[in-house]
Design a protein around this motif. Sequence first.
Motif, PDB file in Angstrom:
ATOM      1  N   LEU A 128       0.843  -1.191   0.000  1.00  0.00           N
ATOM      2  CA  LEU A 128       0.000   0.000   0.000  1.00  0.00           C
ATOM      3  C   LEU A 128       0.880   1.243   0.000  1.00  0.00           C
ATOM      4  O   LEU A 128       1.983   1.229   0.549  1.00  0.00           O
ATOM      5  CB  LEU A 128      -0.893   0.042   1.241  1.00  0.00           C
ATOM      6  CG  LEU A 128      -1.829  -1.134   1.490  1.00  0.00           C
ATOM      7  CD1 LEU A 128      -2.586  -0.913   2.802  1.00  0.00           C
ATOM      8  CD2 LEU A 128      -2.793  -1.321   0.332  1.00  0.00           C
ATOM      9  N   ALA A 129       0.370   2.331  -0.597  1.00  0.00           N
ATOM     10  CA  ALA A 129       1.059   3.622  -0.554  1.00  0.00           C
ATOM     11  C   ALA A 129       0.020   4.726  -0.423  1.00  0.00           C
ATOM     12  O   ALA A 129      -1.062   4.644  -1.015  1.00  0.00           O
ATOM     13  CB  ALA A 129       1.892   3.832  -1.813  1.00  0.00           C
ATOM     14  N   TRP A 180      10.701  -4.310   2.987  1.00  0.00           N
ATOM     15  CA  TRP A 180       9.729  -5.308   3.422  1.00  0.00           C
ATOM     16  C   TRP A 180      10.163  -5.890   4.765  1.00  0.00           C
ATOM     17  O   TRP A 180      11.360  -5.992   5.046  1.00  0.00           O
ATOM     18  CB  TRP A 180       9.643  -6.373   2.340  1.00  0.00           C
ATOM     19  CG  TRP A 180       8.764  -7.549   2.638  1.00  0.00           C
ATOM     20  CD1 TRP A 180       7.504  -7.534   3.172  1.00  0.00           C
ATOM     21  CD2 TRP A 180       9.073  -8.927   2.391  1.00  0.00           C
ATOM     22  NE1 TRP A 180       7.014  -8.815   3.277  1.00  0.00           N
ATOM     23  CE2 TRP A 180       7.956  -9.688   2.809  1.00  0.00           C
ATOM     24  CE3 TRP A 180      10.192  -9.579   1.861  1.00  0.00           C
ATOM     25  CZ2 TRP A 180       7.931 -11.084   2.707  1.00  0.00           C
ATOM     26  CZ3 TRP A 180      10.164 -10.959   1.755  1.00  0.00           C
ATOM     27  CH2 TRP A 180       9.042 -11.695   2.177  1.00  0.00           C
ATOM     28  N   ASP A 181       9.188  -6.308   5.577  1.00  0.00           N
ATOM     29  CA  ASP A 181       9.550  -6.891   6.879  1.00  0.00           C
ATOM     30  C   ASP A 181      10.080  -8.315   6.759  1.00  0.00           C
ATOM     31  O   ASP A 181      10.575  -8.887   7.742  1.00  0.00           O
ATOM     32  CB  ASP A 181       8.389  -6.818   7.872  1.00  0.00           C
ATOM     33  CG  ASP A 181       7.182  -7.671   7.487  1.00  0.00           C
ATOM     34  OD1 ASP A 181       7.291  -8.534   6.592  1.00  0.00           O
ATOM     35  OD2 ASP A 181       6.103  -7.474   8.093  1.00  0.00           O
ATOM     36  N   GLY A 190      -3.907  -1.892  10.933  1.00  0.00           N
ATOM     37  CA  GLY A 190      -3.100  -1.652  12.119  1.00  0.00           C
ATOM     38  C   GLY A 190      -1.662  -2.091  12.007  1.00  0.00           C
ATOM     39  O   GLY A 190      -0.879  -1.824  12.916  1.00  0.00           O
ATOM     40  N   LYS A 191      -1.278  -2.762  10.913  1.00  0.00           N
ATOM     41  CA  LYS A 191       0.105  -3.232  10.797  1.00  0.00           C
ATOM     42  C   LYS A 191       0.521  -3.258   9.326  1.00  0.00           C
ATOM     43  O   LYS A 191      -0.003  -4.052   8.546  1.00  0.00           O
ATOM     44  CB  LYS A 191       0.271  -4.624  11.407  1.00  0.00           C
ATOM     45  CG  LYS A 191       1.722  -5.129  11.366  1.00  0.00           C
ATOM     46  CD  LYS A 191       1.865  -6.446  12.072  1.00  0.00           C
ATOM     47  CE  LYS A 191       3.280  -7.019  11.947  1.00  0.00           C
ATOM     48  NZ  LYS A 191       4.306  -6.113  12.490  1.00  0.00           N
ATOM     49  N   MET A 192       1.460  -2.397   8.958  1.00  0.00           N
ATOM     50  CA  MET A 192       1.990  -2.399   7.606  1.00  0.00           C
ATOM     51  C   MET A 192       3.078  -3.464   7.484  1.00  0.00           C
ATOM     52  O   MET A 192       3.704  -3.853   8.469  1.00  0.00           O
ATOM     53  CB  MET A 192       2.573  -1.019   7.265  1.00  0.00           C
ATOM     54  CG  MET A 192       1.552   0.118   7.329  1.00  0.00           C
ATOM     55  SD  MET A 192       0.209  -0.074   6.133  1.00  0.00           S
ATOM     56  CE  MET A 192       1.046   0.424   4.635  1.00  0.00           C
ATOM     57  N   ASN A 193       3.287  -3.938   6.277  1.00  0.00           N
ATOM     58  CA  ASN A 193       4.328  -4.953   6.038  1.00  0.00           C
ATOM     59  C   ASN A 193       5.562  -4.377   5.362  1.00  0.00           C
ATOM     60  O   ASN A 193       6.495  -5.123   5.043  1.00  0.00           O
ATOM     61  CB  ASN A 193       3.769  -6.103   5.204  1.00  0.00           C
ATOM     62  CG  ASN A 193       3.353  -5.665   3.798  1.00  0.00           C
ATOM     63  OD1 ASN A 193       3.107  -4.477   3.568  1.00  0.00           O
ATOM     64  ND2 ASN A 193       3.263  -6.610   2.878  1.00  0.00           N
ATOM     65  N   ALA A 194       5.590  -3.056   5.128  1.00  0.00           N
ATOM     66  CA  ALA A 194       6.717  -2.428   4.438  1.00  0.00           C
ATOM     67  C   ALA A 194       6.857  -0.984   4.897  1.00  0.00           C
ATOM     68  O   ALA A 194       5.899  -0.361   5.357  1.00  0.00           O
ATOM     69  CB  ALA A 194       6.526  -2.493   2.927  1.00  0.00           C
TER      70      ALA A 194
END
Length: 468
Positions: A128-129, A180-181, A190-194
């Motif tokens: 997402l951005a 990236w994580d 609630g939690k981004m992966n990047a």
Amino acid sequence: MKYSTLSAALMAGIASFTVHAGPQAQATCAYHHTLGDDAIMMFGKPNQAMLHDFFGNTHTDAYSSYATLRAKPDTTCDNKADSSAYWVPTMKLPDGEIVKPAYQKTYYQASNVDTNPLTPFPPGLELLAGDHHGTGPNSHITFLCGNGKGYSNKAGEVCGLRAAGDAVQFNIGIAFPNCWDGVNLKPVHGKMNAAYSVSGACPADFPVKIPTVNMNIAWVLPQITSLDTSKIQLSMDPTMQGDQRTENWGGIYTAHADFMNGWTENGAKFMAELCMNNNMDCGTNVPYDYSPAIDDSYVSSQEPNANFGQKPDLILQDNWKDGGRKANPETLALVKFKIPPLPQGLSETELANFKYRIRLYGAKEESGADQIFFYPAGSSDWNENSVTWDNRPSCNYNSDAILYLDNTRKFHYLDVDKAVRKAIAAGKTEISWYIGGDRQGHTFRFNSAETKESMVLMLSSYVKVPEI
């Protein structure tokens, strides 16, 4: 509803669509359809998300995943290796007209790859951005009038007709996070992966550096002569009463985008490892599939018992001036590839759009331009660690391909499609060539498989996507 609270790490980094002189690749994808779907944040909930305009994979909907994108890879992108899904909110003009974009061009970019190299997009990665609750400028979202002053992250410019005088063109540039994580393929509420890199390096919680997805969406609007960008509206989450939708709209600062990786695995690997980590601007030269050289060496009539299979160079030096190849020294390169298979389930017309090419890195050593020849080897039954002039396979001196080159060391691309398809028709899974010089005693030198610029056999397919 999209997750919109961005951490400090997410907000750090470069602005979208500044001039980029570093490594990159690109793909252009036409607009295809509009749906109230969002397979990243509202998976499995058709027609319950905000209106989105979709590019790339033509089957993208609320149920899309990497598996579905690759199972049905039909795409509006110019590179058939890219079946990714890209989507952005739908736009409404100040007069209330809802308009569709013409196309989007994505630049895959990176910086500081020598110290912080890229990892390919993993299958299934979703990003997402932007912030669909945004109320002010975002360093990763930029705006452009086709007749304007370049990209800015501030709204308010009034676009006039572009240079051709035929339409107003308005673009939004959106840069995705590039760290990236390493664990979560999908962001969740609630939690981004990047996150975004800082000076080319990734934060500790997001350690895996990936190519920056830089989308550039273009709206071409011949029905108007000016456009106040501060009065543009973008779709928001609808108000739902059962199955009935009431559309909601937000300001231009709510711009955002979604990316669902649909590149072939080898396409994504080539982009990161063989293109951008080599500090290259590959343009559209990202293949559907590829095979690195599995054996390469050179053989010399002046050292008939010597093996050169572990050398970092492939050397060509033919001298046919007096009496032909038997009377004078000859040094030939040998290269062998596994043949990347053609995709299954396509029509003959679709398969005809795929082409085999070789990418090689090197140059002529003397000044001026001359040609080299790719001659079919009589057998692929040779090994780079044992082949010599005396035990080499036979050589057919009727060339499959010719390349003209000068003394500038760079990557070259050579069409070998006819020869590879002939080998496939004969049931072969490997193909070998000799590479000979210009018959005048000049020396050519190419990087071997012992270097990062080794030869690769590429399978690619492209179509034209008009940029209106």
